[in-house]
Design a protein around this motif. Structure first.
Motif, short mmCIF file in Angstrom:
data_model
loop_
_atom_site.label_atom_id
_atom_site.label_comp_id
_atom_site.label_asym_id
_atom_site.label_seq_id
_atom_site.Cartn_x
_atom_site.Cartn_y
_atom_site.Cartn_z
N ASP A 267 0.85 -1.19 0.00
CA ASP A 267 0.00 0.00 0.00
C ASP A 267 0.89 1.24 0.00
O ASP A 267 1.66 1.46 0.94
CB ASP A 267 -0.89 -0.02 1.25
N PRO A 268 0.82 2.08 -1.03
CA PRO A 268 1.71 3.25 -1.10
C PRO A 268 1.50 4.25 0.03
O PRO A 268 2.38 5.06 0.30
CB PRO A 268 1.39 3.86 -2.47
N ARG A 269 0.35 4.20 0.69
CA ARG A 269 0.11 5.14 1.79
C ARG A 269 1.01 4.88 2.98
O ARG A 269 1.27 5.79 3.78
CB ARG A 269 -1.36 5.07 2.22
N TRP A 270 1.50 3.65 3.13
CA TRP A 270 2.35 3.30 4.26
C TRP A 270 3.79 3.05 3.82
O TRP A 270 4.60 2.51 4.58
CB TRP A 270 1.82 2.06 4.97
N LEU A 271 4.13 3.48 2.62
CA LEU A 271 5.43 3.17 2.03
C LEU A 271 6.41 4.33 2.17
O LEU A 271 6.07 5.47 1.90
CB LEU A 271 5.26 2.83 0.55
N LEU A 272 7.62 4.00 2.59
CA LEU A 272 8.75 4.91 2.61
C LEU A 272 9.91 4.19 1.91
O LEU A 272 10.09 2.98 2.08
CB LEU A 272 9.16 5.28 4.04
N VAL A 273 10.71 4.93 1.14
CA VAL A 273 11.82 4.32 0.41
C VAL A 273 13.10 5.05 0.80
O VAL A 273 13.19 6.27 0.68
CB VAL A 273 11.61 4.40 -1.11
N LEU A 274 14.09 4.29 1.27
CA LEU A 274 15.38 4.85 1.67
C LEU A 274 16.42 4.51 0.60
O LEU A 274 16.61 3.34 0.25
CB LEU A 274 15.82 4.27 3.01
N GLY A 275 17.09 5.53 0.07
CA GLY A 275 18.11 5.32 -0.95
C GLY A 275 19.31 6.21 -0.72
O GLY A 275 19.30 7.11 0.12
#
Length: 436
Positions: A267-275
């Motif tokens: 679900d993109p509402r609960w998504l975080l991406v670390l880069g």
């Protein structure tokens, strides 16, 4: 500024960074070129300061990787899974773009570096009408630790419970530790899979607020998570309102780029991406970022007021937008794969049954299990000063796991030097010196 005074400035600056490393900070020190620009002194002045610190035993030079605080290395605080060999093509291209931009007359455009880089990263990560990112969803910082600390503060997660795929990147683990997080480690299997049933039980009985999982490539194991497991994980997280922080530090280093990542299943509402740009471009681009649409993130990052070089950000944005980074990464992946195959062949020849490992699907580290019953952090001493970097496996856990594992990274170019380093390691194993 006289030469002696300039040298003293550089020396004192580096001593402060070394002191910070001893308190748990970043052990990797700036490159000669980066420090020369930062302090506006000559390369010779920076080299002189580093030479004295090496002579004093406070700094160690690792071939093809850079300078590290010696205290940090002795404490096992270098993340071997990310000790990527130098990438001169990308770093030279970055510096060339920066010089060209500096010659342009439109000086006010220099301040557009941050917005342009955020726009380029947002476009890079956007894949569909369901999974899209806006420039305002991209939040930049000077390194992984600073970005992660700011993220946890913005979401009021400091001190909360977090589930982490293990073994895990040292930078992430130590940041969670500094933020007083309660860390529960969920072991990755040797094939890169997860025990979904165990994870489900933990989510059901523990007050978990965040889950940290690899995008596709789990490091330092170096194996791709199977797509069916990604989907099962996405289905499980749909039942629990917790943040998913997708660790995307390593996916650019997959030998064969996967068609699917974990973010495609959640679900993109609960998504975080670390880069991080450092792990794809090199040490000249140390910046990290997190993608997330929570309204508290822009304010939290604005309050930190990170000072990031606008010209360098603009050069990076141009390299991303034109596909220059992707083109070079294709060549880097091929070279890395060949390097890892050589390391594996020599490792089997020299150490034989003393070690057990699977060839990785990406990255630049071999995750090796030793046959000895007791293995400790002194493994680094066997190859000190060589092009083979060795770290004890327990450095990738906060709970003392993986004591019989080593992460091996070959940073050099000469196979003969690699064989010599492996023979030194084999000799120490045979005589039982790598023990607690």
């Amino acid at each position: 500024m006289g030469r002696e005074f300039a040298y003293q400035v550089v020396y004192r600056y580096l001593v402060a960074l070394i002191d910070e490393a001893e308190r748990g900070g970043q052990p990797r020190l700036p490159s000669l070129r980066a420090l020369s620009r930062r302090l506006r002194v000559s390369l010779a002045t920076v080299q002189a300061a580093y030479n004295l610190l090496e002579h004093e035993g406070r700094v160690r030079s690792v071939p093809k990787s850079g300078y590290f605080a010696q205290a940090g290395i002795q404490a096992g605080q270098v993340d071997a899974a990310h000790a990527l060999p130098a990438q001169p093509q990308l770093e030279r291209a970055l510096c060339a773009h920066e010089r060209r931009l500096g010659r342009l007359r439109g000086r006010p455009a220099r301040m557009l570096g941050g917005p342009r880089l955020r726009d380029a990263l947002a476009e890079r990560y956007t894949r569909s009408s369901r999974q899209f990112w806006r420039p305002e969803d991209v939040h930049l910082g000077p390194d992984v630790q600073a970005v992660l600390e700011t993220l946890l503060l913005a979401l009021a997660l400091r001190g909360a419970t977090v589930l982490v795929a293990s073994p895990c990147c040292w930078r992430i683990l130590r940041t969670l530790q500094r933020c007083d997080m309660r860390v529960i480690e969920v072991p990755l299997e040797s094939c890169g899979s997860l025990d979904i049933a165990s994870l489900s039980r933990l989510l059901g009985c523990e007050p978990v607020r965040m889950v940290i999982m690899p995008s596709c490539l789990g490091m330092p194991v170096g194996r791709l998570m199977p797509q069916r497991v990604q989907q099962q994980l996405g289905d499980l997280l749909a039942l629990h309102p917790v943040w998913l922080l997708e660790n995307d530090l390593d996916s650019e280093l997959c030998f064969a780029m996967p068609t699917r990542r974990l973010r495609d299943c959640v679900d993109p509402r609960w998504l975080l991406v670390l880069g991080s740009l450092e792990f794809s471009v090199g040490a000249e681009a140390p910046y990290a970022y997190v993608l997330g649409g929570h309204p508290a993130l822009p304010e939290a990052f604005a309050q930190r007021a990170f000072q990031l070089a606008p010209m360098r950000q603009q050069a990076l944005a141009q390299m991303i937008a034109t596909g220059e980074i992707d083109e070079q990464l294709g060549q880097i992946r091929l070279a890395l794969q060949g390097r890892m195959e050589q390391l594996g062949q020599h490792l089997r020849t020299v150490l034989g049954r003393q070690v057990d490992f699977d060839m990785p699907d990406g990255g630049c580290a071999l995750w090796v299990r030793l046959s000895l019953s007791m293995v400790g952090t002194h493994a680094m001493a066997a190859t000190a000063g060589s092009a083979l970097q060795v770290l004890a496996g327990e450095q990738f856990s906060l709970h003392g796991r993986y004591r019989q594992h080593l992460a091996l990274t070959w940073l050099g170019e000469q196979p003969e030097a690699l064989v010599e380093a492996l023979e030194n390691l084999a000799g120490d194993l045979a005589f039982g010196t790598i023990r607690r």
